[in-house]
Enzyme design. Structure first.
Site, PDB file in Angstrom:
ATOM      1  N   SER A  82       0.830  -1.203   0.000  1.00 19.30           N
ATOM      2  CA  SER A  82       0.000   0.000   0.000  1.00 19.30           C
ATOM      3  C   SER A  82       0.868   1.257   0.000  1.00 19.30           C
ATOM      4  O   SER A  82       1.631   1.470  -0.941  1.00 19.30           O
ATOM      5  CB  SER A  82      -0.959  -0.043   1.189  1.00 19.30           C
ATOM      6  N   ASP A  86      -9.674  -5.069  -4.822  1.00 17.45           N
ATOM      7  CA  ASP A  86      -9.033  -3.882  -4.256  1.00 17.45           C
ATOM      8  C   ASP A  86      -9.361  -2.673  -5.119  1.00 17.45           C
ATOM      9  O   ASP A  86      -9.249  -2.720  -6.354  1.00 17.45           O
ATOM     10  CB  ASP A  86      -7.516  -4.108  -4.208  1.00 17.45           C
TER      11      ASP A  86
END
Length: 327
Positions: free
Chosen positions: A170, A269
């Site tokens: 991330s 995602d």
């Protein structure tokens, strides 16, 4: 009617934190921390914490040295890892991160340096970028033959600086991207080069949607609000090259300073399409390294960290470990 309490709030990133107009920060989420361990019962990995600079610390992971291939080779690949959390939450010492990196160190048989960089909004970007570079330079400084009592023996005795990797999840993947770019223009101590990098569910964003990203309400999106909180002084907002790697004035992806690169994405995602696009743009850029992409179906953002016992998570651990082993 706005309450007196609400009048004192400058901005919020719920359910994680609140910034007041006087500059104080209310951290509504604080991760559960795990202490280092002399030996992890399930893996045999040893861990300890080190201070790199007044601003930067790290947790080190040393795999089980009794393994036969370790005895033969003596030196182990090195991973410098950057945790996720939107640049503003989480820690290298959190239980989630500790268990995740413990698995990676064990399966890859690598020495891991998990960097605890300063967090926004108390320390807005580029603090995390600079702290991460400081940590990488500290690791590289152990590559020379001139050691002293301040050197970390797990690195100087066991680290193979011909197999230096960086990686992150991330926001940590965003950091790894910037570190790889910086390494193409600035030298590391001892002339060390980055062999490879993994970018897992990388945090990139922009004003123009890609793929299946939502077209409307982009400025109310948590990804947008997070970026504006952690880097309030950046020009062009979410089209700054630090968060949008595809804008016109962003550094060329052909200049990434590593020889191997893997991009990991998850089908559910919100950042999936941008991660795939990053892979495609690197492929088209003329970058001359070894490039791959790994997608997990039916999973969301950073699923492998929060649900490590699932088969999909175990498959991802194995893929990352294989990458670090050179496979």
């Amino acid at each position: 009617m706005i309450s007196k309490e609400e009048e004192m709030i400058a901005c919020e990133l719920l359910p994680f934190l609140r910034v007041r107009k006087d500059g104080t920060v209310d951290r509504l989420y604080n991760p559960v921390l795990s202490p280092p361990s002399s030996v992890e019962n399930n893996t045999g990995v040893r861990t300890k914490d080190v201070i790199i600079s007044p601003e930067v610390s790290a947790r080190l992971y040393l795999p089980n040295l009794s393994l036969s291939d370790t005895i033969i080779l003596n030196k182990l690949p090195i991973l410098v890892y950057f945790h996720g959390g939107g640049f503003c939450i989480e820690s290298a010492f959190s239980t989630f991160c500790h268990h995740y990196i413990n698995n990676i160190a064990s399966q890859s048989n690598a020495v891991v340096v998990s960097v605890d960089y300063r967090l926004a909004p108390e320390h807005p970007l580029p603090a995390a970028y600079n702290d991460s570079w400081t940590a990488l330079q500290w690791v590289a400084s152990h590559s020379t033959n001139q050691h002293n009592e301040k050197d970390e023996p797990w690195l100087s005795q066991h680290g193979d600086f011909e197999r230096l990797y960086i990686g992150g999840d991330s926001a940590g993947a965003n950091i790894a991207h910037h570190i790889a770019l910086r390494a193409s223009t600035e030298k590391l101590h001892g002339g060390v080069n980055i062999l490879g990098a993994f970018l897992s569910h990388p945090y990139f964003w922009g004003s123009q949607p890609l793929g299946q990203e939502a077209v409307t309400d982009r400025e109310t999106n948590l990804l947008y609000k997070t970026w504006m909180l952690v880097y309030p002084d950046c020009h062009d907002g979410i089209d700054n090259p630090c968060i949008n790697a595809f804008v016109k004035d962003a550094p060329s992806l052909a200049s990434l300073g590593c020889k191997r690169l893997i991009i990991c994405v998850a089908s559910e995602d919100e950042l999936r399409d941008r991660g795939v696009y990053y892979y495609e743009r690197v492929k088209e850029s003329g970058w001359e390294g070894e490039l791959s992409i790994f997608e997990v179906q039916g999973e969301g953002h950073s699923f492998h960290i929060f649900n490590p016992e699932t088969q999909n998570a175990k498959d991802m651990f194995e893929r990352l470990a294989a990458f670090l082993r050179g496979c």
